[in-house]
Structure formats: structure tokens, C-alpha cells
Design a protein around this motif. Structure first.
Motif: not given
Length: 213
Positions: A182-183, A185, A188, A191, A195-196, A199
């Protein structure tokens, strides 16, 4: 960027704060420097430690037990053998033995051990500091593309014993496992920061690996 001499000073200050034997402080640093300085380590070397420590100090106020996390960073890849099994467990065992030698509190040793073991599967944990170590360890995935490319080259060099087909299959499996989460990292802040980009980097590498095959 932190220098190796600054890295050494962080270690010596960390150990001397918990142990007064200067000989042990120097010997324990030599052990770390020798392990991470092996010629076979193109990525999991002293520069990797510097990267993690730079990030750790940026997020210091969010980390509950900073000294223990620092010990985990220094020891988490002290054993890194390819091919090899249980590198994380072997690294955790060394950390435990060395921390016992400086009479580090038992509960903190258990924390350090758990943190290092968690780097095997990188699954989210209830203990916040474990998640911080995992996120710092994977922060490289969320760097700019040129830095990410250099990282992938160094990883490939560490696995040079494997032909492209076998390496690409194994690497693709790992990347897909990360992308299915789902994530990537657990915290928070990481993330939001990584995160982006991470990915995007993983998808880019997967496409590249499929072309090479």
C-alpha cells in the motif's frame, strides 16, 4: 555530505558515551570500517551509512530512542554476503554481542536486535523506531533519477556473480513486491518526501529490466 572521519567521530562519541574504554571504542570502529570497506561492497558500504545517518539527524526529533537507532544503522549491514543467508540475523547477533560488551541497557539491546532483523522483510511494525530504520534504509529508492541509476548500478555490481537473466528475475520480483505494498514507507514524513518518486523509479527500473531480458 558527511565525511568518513565525521562518521567515525559519531561512532566514537556514541560508544564512549556508553563505555569508557577507549581501546574498545577504536577496535569497534575498526570492525565496522573493515566490514563496510570490503571491496565487494559497491553500495552497502560506508557511504550507505553516511546516507542513512544524514537522514537520521534530519528526523532526530521524530525518533524516540535515537542512540539505539544509531547503533542499528551502524550494525544493520555489518554482515553482507552474496550469496548468503541470514545476513540480517548475523548482523543483529554481532550488534547484540558488542552492545552487551558496553553494558548497554538490556531493553535497548532488544530494540536494536529487532530493528536490524526487521530489515529482512521491510514490513511495517508497531514500534515507531523500527519503521524509521526501514524508511531510512529505503530512502535511496526515492531519490532523483540520476542518483537512483547509480544505486542500481552498484547493486548490480554486488550481485555480479549472477548472469543477467537470473539477476533480472530476482530483482524484478523484489521491485514488484515493493510496488504491491500500500505504501513503500511506514512513516508519514517519508511517505510525503519519497513515496511517489520511489514508485516512479521502481516502475522505470522494471521496464528497463524487461527490455534487457
Amino acid at each position: 555530505m558527511m565525511t568518513i572521519n565525521e562518521l567515525k567521530n559519531i561512532w566514537l562519541n556514541l560508544v564512549s558515551y556508553n563505555h569508557s574504554n577507549l581501546v574498545f571504542c577504536q577496535e569497534s570502529w575498526s570492525e565496522i570500517e573493515t566490514a563496510y570497506g570490503q571491496l565487494s561492497r559497491y553500495y552497502h558500504n560506508l557511504s550507505h551509512l553516511i546516507h542513512l545517518l544524514n537522514l537520521a539527524f534530519q528526523y532526530q526529533n521524530n525518533i524516540q530512542d535515537f542512540d539505539t537507532l544509531l547503533f542499528s544503522i551502524f550494525y544493520h549491514d555489518i554482515v553482507y554476503q552474496i550469496p548468503g543467508e541470514n545476513n540480517e540475523l548475523k548482523s543483529a547477533d554481532i550488534a547484540k554481542k558488542r552492545l552487551l560488551m558496553i553494558n548497554y541497557p538490556t531493553q535497548k539491546i532488544k530494540k536494536c536486535f529487532s530493528q536490524i532483523i526487521a530489515t529482512k522483510n521491510h514490513s511495517a511494525k508497531k514500534e515507531l523506531d523500527i519503521n524509521w530504520l526501514l524508511d531510512l534504509d529505503l530512502a535511496i529508492l526515492g531519490t532523483q533519477r540520476n542518483q537512483y541509476i547509480e544505486y542500481t548500478k552498484k547493486i548490480r555490481q554486488e550481485y555480479a556473480i549472477y548472469p543477467d537473466k537470473i539477476y533480472n528475475q530476482g530483482r524484478s520480483k523484489i521491485l514488484n513486491t515493493f510496488l504491491q505494498q500500500k505504501t513503500l514507507y511506514k512513516t508519514q514524513l517519508c511517505q510525503e518526501r519519497f513515496e511517489q518518486t520511489a514508485r516512479n523509479n521502481l516502475i522505470w527500473e522494471l521496464e528497463l529490466l524487461s527490455i534487457i531480458e
